[in-house]
Write a protein that holds these residues in place. Structure first.
Motif, PDB file in Angstrom:
ATOM      1  N   PHE A 102       0.639  -1.256   0.204  1.00 34.24           N
ATOM      2  CA  PHE A 102       0.039   0.151  -0.003  1.00 34.24           C
ATOM      3  C   PHE A 102       0.790   1.245   0.052  1.00 34.24           C
ATOM      4  CE2 PHE A 102      -3.290  -2.939   1.507  1.00 34.24           C
ATOM      5  CZ  PHE A 102      -4.325  -2.702   0.649  1.00 34.24           C
ATOM      6  N   ASP A 103       1.929   1.226   0.747  1.00 33.28           N
ATOM      7  CA  ASP A 103       2.938   2.422   0.513  1.00 33.28           C
ATOM      8  C   ASP A 103       3.152   2.579  -0.935  1.00 33.28           C
ATOM      9  OD1 ASP A 103       3.084   3.535   2.989  1.00 33.28           O
ATOM     10  OD2 ASP A 103       4.682   2.255   3.866  1.00 33.28           O
ATOM     11  N   ASP A 104       3.564   1.641  -1.689  1.00 27.22           N
ATOM     12  CA  ASP A 104       4.124   1.781  -2.580  1.00 27.22           C
ATOM     13  C   ASP A 104       2.964   2.364  -3.703  1.00 27.22           C
ATOM     14  OD1 ASP A 104       6.801   0.796  -3.108  1.00 27.22           O
ATOM     15  OD2 ASP A 104       6.250  -1.134  -3.598  1.00 27.22           O
ATOM     16  N   ILE A 105       1.696   1.869  -3.432  1.00 24.02           N
ATOM     17  CA  ILE A 105       0.569   2.442  -4.126  1.00 24.02           C
ATOM     18  C   ILE A 105       0.430   3.958  -3.992  1.00 24.02           C
ATOM     19  CG2 ILE A 105      -1.944   2.183  -4.451  1.00 24.02           C
ATOM     20  CD1 ILE A 105      -1.762  -0.642  -4.083  1.00 24.02           C
ATOM     21  N   ILE A 106       0.430   4.213  -2.629  1.00 23.41           N
ATOM     22  CA  ILE A 106       0.331   5.963  -2.117  1.00 23.41           C
ATOM     23  C   ILE A 106       1.537   6.645  -3.085  1.00 23.41           C
ATOM     24  CG2 ILE A 106       0.586   7.437  -0.383  1.00 23.41           C
ATOM     25  CD1 ILE A 106      -0.635   4.962   1.360  1.00 23.41           C
ATOM     26  N   ASN A 107       2.705   5.979  -2.900  1.00 28.51           N
ATOM     27  CA  ASN A 107       4.109   6.759  -3.368  1.00 28.51           C
ATOM     28  C   ASN A 107       3.994   6.966  -4.959  1.00 28.51           C
ATOM     29  OD1 ASN A 107       4.952   7.171  -0.696  1.00 28.51           O
ATOM     30  ND2 ASN A 107       5.937   5.213  -0.848  1.00 28.51           N
ATOM     31  N   LYS A 108       3.273   5.920  -5.334  1.00 28.35           N
ATOM     32  CA  LYS A 108       3.321   6.120  -7.238  1.00 28.35           C
ATOM     33  C   LYS A 108       1.962   6.572  -7.769  1.00 28.35           C
ATOM     34  CE  LYS A 108       6.259   1.816  -7.230  1.00 28.35           C
ATOM     35  NZ  LYS A 108       6.287   0.390  -8.025  1.00 28.35           N
ATOM     36  N   PHE A 109       1.047   6.682  -7.035  1.00 29.93           N
ATOM     37  CA  PHE A 109      -0.396   6.863  -7.770  1.00 29.93           C
ATOM     38  C   PHE A 109      -1.024   7.854  -6.923  1.00 29.93           C
ATOM     39  CE2 PHE A 109       0.668   2.287  -8.869  1.00 29.93           C
ATOM     40  CZ  PHE A 109       0.745   2.538 -10.270  1.00 29.93           C
ATOM     41  N   ILE A 110      -1.093   8.032  -5.718  1.00 33.71           N
ATOM     42  CA  ILE A 110      -1.934   8.868  -4.712  1.00 33.71           C
ATOM     43  C   ILE A 110      -1.080   9.937  -4.640  1.00 33.71           C
ATOM     44  CG2 ILE A 110      -3.060   9.006  -2.714  1.00 33.71           C
ATOM     45  CD1 ILE A 110      -3.669   6.179  -2.706  1.00 33.71           C
ATOM     46  N   ASP A 111       0.164   9.863  -3.950  1.00 31.00           N
ATOM     47  CA  ASP A 111       0.786  11.277  -3.444  1.00 31.00           C
ATOM     48  C   ASP A 111       2.233  10.870  -3.818  1.00 31.00           C
ATOM     49  OD1 ASP A 111       1.401  13.615  -2.572  1.00 31.00           O
ATOM     50  OD2 ASP A 111       1.797  12.865  -0.518  1.00 31.00           O
ATOM     51  N   PRO A 112       2.691  11.036  -5.177  1.00 31.32           N
ATOM     52  CA  PRO A 112       4.170  10.944  -5.649  1.00 31.32           C
ATOM     53  C   PRO A 112       4.839  11.949  -5.251  1.00 31.32           C
ATOM     54  CG  PRO A 112       2.678  11.334  -7.424  1.00 31.32           C
ATOM     55  CD  PRO A 112       1.653  11.172  -6.381  1.00 31.32           C
ATOM     56  N   PRO A 113       6.254  11.934  -5.300  1.00 28.47           N
ATOM     57  CA  PRO A 113       6.804  12.960  -5.120  1.00 28.47           C
ATOM     58  C   PRO A 113       7.467  14.161  -6.101  1.00 28.47           C
ATOM     59  CG  PRO A 113       8.374  11.262  -5.302  1.00 28.47           C
ATOM     60  CD  PRO A 113       7.068  10.567  -5.448  1.00 28.47           C
ATOM     61  N   ILE A 114       6.225  14.745  -6.667  1.00 25.68           N
ATOM     62  CA  ILE A 114       6.306  15.648  -7.733  1.00 25.68           C
ATOM     63  C   ILE A 114       6.936  17.098  -7.377  1.00 25.68           C
ATOM     64  CG2 ILE A 114       4.466  14.397  -8.689  1.00 25.68           C
ATOM     65  CD1 ILE A 114       2.608  16.609  -8.065  1.00 25.68           C
ATOM     66  N   ARG A 115       6.972  17.400  -6.094  1.00 21.69           N
ATOM     67  CA  ARG A 115       7.565  18.750  -5.884  1.00 21.69           C
ATOM     68  C   ARG A 115       8.782  18.596  -5.548  1.00 21.69           C
ATOM     69  NH1 ARG A 115       4.205  18.053  -1.990  1.00 21.69           N
ATOM     70  NH2 ARG A 115       5.402  18.483  -0.484  1.00 21.69           N
ATOM     71  N   PRO A 116       9.759  19.710  -6.138  1.00 19.91           N
ATOM     72  CA  PRO A 116      11.270  19.221  -5.888  1.00 19.91           C
ATOM     73  C   PRO A 116      11.815  19.592  -4.238  1.00 19.91           C
ATOM     74  CG  PRO A 116      10.813  21.132  -7.460  1.00 19.91           C
ATOM     75  CD  PRO A 116       9.450  20.644  -7.071  1.00 19.91           C
ATOM     76  N   SER A 117      10.937  20.046  -3.625  1.00 18.45           N
ATOM     77  CA  SER A 117      11.184  20.033  -1.918  1.00 18.45           C
ATOM     78  C   SER A 117      11.198  18.491  -1.392  1.00 18.45           C
ATOM     79  CB  SER A 117      10.348  21.389  -1.273  1.00 18.45           C
ATOM     80  OG  SER A 117       9.070  20.736  -1.335  1.00 18.45           O
ATOM     81  N   GLY A 167       9.501   7.385  -2.105  1.00 18.59           N
ATOM     82  CA  GLY A 167       8.331   8.423  -2.130  1.00 18.59           C
ATOM     83  C   GLY A 167       8.765   9.672  -1.672  1.00 18.59           C
ATOM     84  N   PRO A 168       7.692  10.740  -1.519  1.00 14.07           N
ATOM     85  CA  PRO A 168       8.368  11.942  -0.857  1.00 14.07           C
ATOM     86  C   PRO A 168       9.343  11.980   0.229  1.00 14.07           C
ATOM     87  CG  PRO A 168       5.806  11.906  -1.376  1.00 14.07           C
ATOM     88  CD  PRO A 168       6.478  10.568  -1.421  1.00 14.07           C
ATOM     89  N   HIS A 169      10.336  12.888   0.183  1.00 12.86           N
ATOM     90  CA  HIS A 169      11.317  12.804   1.164  1.00 12.86           C
ATOM     91  C   HIS A 169      11.750  14.312   1.150  1.00 12.86           C
ATOM     92  CE1 HIS A 169      14.539  11.721   3.872  1.00 12.86           C
ATOM     93  NE2 HIS A 169      15.581  12.540   3.188  1.00 12.86           N
ATOM     94  N   HIS A 170      11.693  14.779   2.585  1.00  8.71           N
ATOM     95  CA  HIS A 170      12.352  16.086   3.030  1.00  8.71           C
ATOM     96  C   HIS A 170      13.685  16.406   3.608  1.00  8.71           C
ATOM     97  CE1 HIS A 170      12.349  20.286   4.783  1.00  8.71           C
ATOM     98  NE2 HIS A 170      11.424  20.672   3.841  1.00  8.71           N
ATOM     99  N   LEU A 171      14.302  17.147   3.440  1.00  7.01           N
ATOM    100  CA  LEU A 171      15.596  17.357   4.110  1.00  7.01           C
ATOM    101  C   LEU A 171      15.616  17.053   5.378  1.00  7.01           C
ATOM    102  CD1 LEU A 171      18.710  17.953   3.457  1.00  7.01           C
ATOM    103  CD2 LEU A 171      18.100  20.256   4.016  1.00  7.01           C
ATOM    104  N   PHE A 172      14.648  17.327   6.070  1.00  5.86           N
ATOM    105  CA  PHE A 172      14.784  16.936   7.486  1.00  5.86           C
ATOM    106  C   PHE A 172      14.332  15.790   8.012  1.00  5.86           C
ATOM    107  CE2 PHE A 172      12.921  21.971   7.884  1.00  5.86           C
ATOM    108  CZ  PHE A 172      14.420  22.440   7.472  1.00  5.86           C
ATOM    109  N   ASP A 173      13.976  14.728   7.152  1.00  6.64           N
ATOM    110  CA  ASP A 173      13.302  13.368   7.366  1.00  6.64           C
ATOM    111  C   ASP A 173      14.443  12.333   7.550  1.00  6.64           C
ATOM    112  OD1 ASP A 173      10.680  14.063   7.401  1.00  6.64           O
ATOM    113  OD2 ASP A 173      10.535  13.667   5.234  1.00  6.64           O
ATOM    114  N   GLY A 174      15.762  12.825   7.278  1.00 11.02           N
ATOM    115  CA  GLY A 174      16.607  11.611   7.455  1.00 11.02           C
ATOM    116  C   GLY A 174      16.956  11.183   8.725  1.00 11.02           C
TER     117      GLY A 174
END
Length: 604
Positions: A102-117, A167-174
């Motif tokens: 389900f995580d893969d589905i969310i990351n690919k189709f529902i909320d992919p990382p389309i914003r550069p940030s 999926g989406p990843h912010h600089l602060f998430d590491g």
């Protein structure tokens, strides 16, 4: 990095990422990542780890991290290396497999990382890409000699994701990784180790991300709702226990009460230890005998004269701000909830004087409505809000004496220093002029350094600009915290979050002078740190010491540790250490003297 960003990875990536030698500096490439095969030793995820009690009977067992490279000092530190050996597992349970799908589905189709940030191809490009752990490794001094006052350790914290996100990843998430340079009698030993948080341990043994990322994973209603369901399913099926902690410990460090702590404000502090061989060991989460819960700022203030520590926590539910302090022995005092902060605000840093604690109430707030209607992140700027500064006696037991002063347009993420001046207080801090870009487009952020004077009785507020350069990540001589000082050492943004040099500000005598050290074309560092030549000498000049930092050469793919003469008109580099591999850009650092390192409490 922030309390609202209680970390973490919701995207499925079942393989551990490691790095090849640094790539040429063409942006948007993450081709430096190679994928190792997964071990085939399945085991159930661990329960919530025990919390380290400073005066308790035992500490949690620290998972083991294997040495990825031999070194001349590794043979003498075999016990330390053994204490850092990681055991990794890859066979997910059936519930975990469903959640990963389900995580893969969310990351690919529902909320992919389309914003550069939040697109990993941008966020983790070049020297922002993660590295593996490195055991203690001796390093050559390639210029000058390391001054005797640097005997001890310089440690810098920063984000270093354990798994390359899809999926989406912010600089602060590491995940938090500590990069330490242990110095003794002119010789240097470098080491990089993850802070073994509950999140890190659990995901390492599971072989994949389990926890969601707050900043990048909850930007809109569909993504937030679906990731929330997956997270709830993981909790219900026993994949993780939220009471074990959800933080990253990736922001900063502090030494007090004979203990060294790695900090991230979304969780309790993690106690870590530096060994004589230069290795870094995680002891465990510290709740100070059950008196601290939920989290603590990554920027506590240590009074250099009394040894007291002042801190706070903030959150999305009332009280949105809570102040507290510790005595010099590290014993926590009662909380002081601040109910006059009426809106959940991102409060990353604050300041103290000898009499007061000073807290900013800025325009970066929690905005769940924006997320629900799909127009933005749950954390963003509110242009209608008027920034304020709260002033309260630092030893107050209630908020009854707090006073708020409106300071329009004054948005600060970090402070430099503050002091009492008769019936007034003076605060020096970088002001973010483009606060709307603070989280989404950091390359557009510009900070000017301001001095703000507040007359306590009359309420009069005056401001003056100290520097219009793009400066942040400022430090001072630690002996002057809470007292009137003259010098600050600032990171020069080019643009933020990259630091192209150091600027020394002299704001004494009602004037401003600057000394500048640029690292060179294609070279970038991080937050500087000041180390006094003789911290016990009360007659020494404030700037009698050295400014240190890690610096990375993006053209050559090499990192070094540089030592600058703080009194030089151009901050001359007097010593340089070549590091065994690149050090990713990070957040905040700390120098701990040899004298303090020998005071560290044992594990038991």
């Amino acid at each position: 990095m922030y309390s609202f960003s209680s970390s973490l990875f919701s995207n499925r990536f079942l393989q551990r990422s490691t790095l090849s030698p640094p790539p040429p500096p063409h942006i948007l490439k993450v081709s430096s990542v190679r994928i190792e095969e997964k071990p085939q030793n399945p085991q159930s995820p661990p329960p919530s780890p025990p919390v380290y009690k400073p005066n308790g009977t035992s500490a949690p067992q620290v998972p083991q991290v294997s040495s990825s490279k031999p070194s001349s000092s590794s043979s003498s530190s075999s016990s330390s290396a053994s204490a850092n050996k990681i055991k990794r597992f890859s066979q997910p349970s059936l519930p975990s497999t469903f959640c990963n799908v389900f995580d893969d589905i969310i990351n690919k189709f529902i909320d992919p990382p389309i914003r550069p940030s939040v697109d990993p191809k941008y966020v983790l490009a070049d020297n922002f890409a993660p590295v593996n752990e490195l055991p203690p490794t001796e390093c050559p001094v390639i210029k000058g000699e390391l001054p005797p006052c640097l005997d001890g350790a310089y440690i810098r914290n920063g984000p270093n994701p354990q798994y390359l996100p899809r999926g989406p990843h912010h600089l602060f998430d590491g995940d938090g990784m500590l990069h330490s340079l242990r110095i003794s009698k002119g010789r240097a030993t470098f080491c990089s180790r993850y802070v073994k948080t509950y999140k890190f341990n659990l995901e390492n043994q599971a072989g994949s991300p389990i926890f969601p990322n707050f900043f990048s994973g909850f930007y809109n209603l569909p993504g937030a709702a679906t990731r929330g369901i997956v997270t709830a399913a993981r909790v219900v099926t026993g994949q993780f226990n939220p009471t074990g902690g959800v933080g990253l410990a990736n922001t900063s460090l502090v030494f007090f009460g004979k203990r060294l702590f790695a900090l991230g404000e979304s969780d309790l502090p993690y106690t870590v230890r530096l060994t004589e061989e230069g290795d870094i060991e995680t002891v465990g989460r510290c709740d100070f005998d059950g008196k601290l819960f939920m989290g603590m700022t990554a920027h506590p203030k240590v009074d250099p004269d009394t040894g007291e520590i002042f801190a706070f926590r903030y959150g999305p539910v009332p009280p949105f701000l809570t102040l507290f302090r510790f005595d010099a022995e590290g014993s926590k005092k009662p909380d002081v909830p601040i109910f006059s902060m009426v809106q959940p605000t991102l409060l990353h840093d604050f300041a103290i004087t000898k009499r007061y604690a000073i807290v900013p109430d800025i325009q970066v707030v929690m905005k769940p409505i924006d997320m629900i209607v799909g127009s933005g992140s749950p954390v963003g700027s509110d242009p209608q809000k008027v920034p304020r500064i709260g002033v309260i006696p630092r030893n107050a037991t209630t908020e009854s004496e707090i006073r708020w002063f409106n300071v329009p347009g004054f948005n600060i993420m970090h402070t430099i220093n503050a002091w009492d001046d008769e019936d007034a207080i003076v605060l020096v801090a970088p002001n973010i002029l483009s606060i709307e870009h603070a989280l989404e487009q950091m390359e557009l952020v510009h900070c000017t350094v301001e001095m703000v004077r507040i007359e306590i009785k009359s309420g009069k507020v005056t401001r003056r600009t100290i520097s219009s350069r793009n400066l942040d990540f400022g430090v001072i001589n630690p002996s002057y915290v809470g007292k009137k000082n003259r010098y600050a050492y600032m990171g020069l943004g080019d643009p933020m979050p990259k630091i192209s040099g150091v600027v020394k500000l002299d704001y004494g005598n009602n004037g401003v002078k600057e000394a500048v050290r640029n690292y060179g074309d294609g070279c970038f560092g991080g937050e500087p740190f000041f180390v006094a030549k003789d911290p016990d000498n009360e007659e020494a000049e404030e700037d009698d010491g050295y400014v240190v930092s890690y610096v990375h050469d993006e053209k050559r793919g090499e990192s070094r540790f540089v030592v600058m003469d703080a009194q030089s008109p151009t901050l001359d580099i007097v010593a340089s250490v070549k590091l065994p591999r690149r050090v990713p850009y990070g957040f905040h650092g700390l120098f701990v003297s040899e004298r303090d390192l020998t005071k560290q409490l044992p594990h038991h």
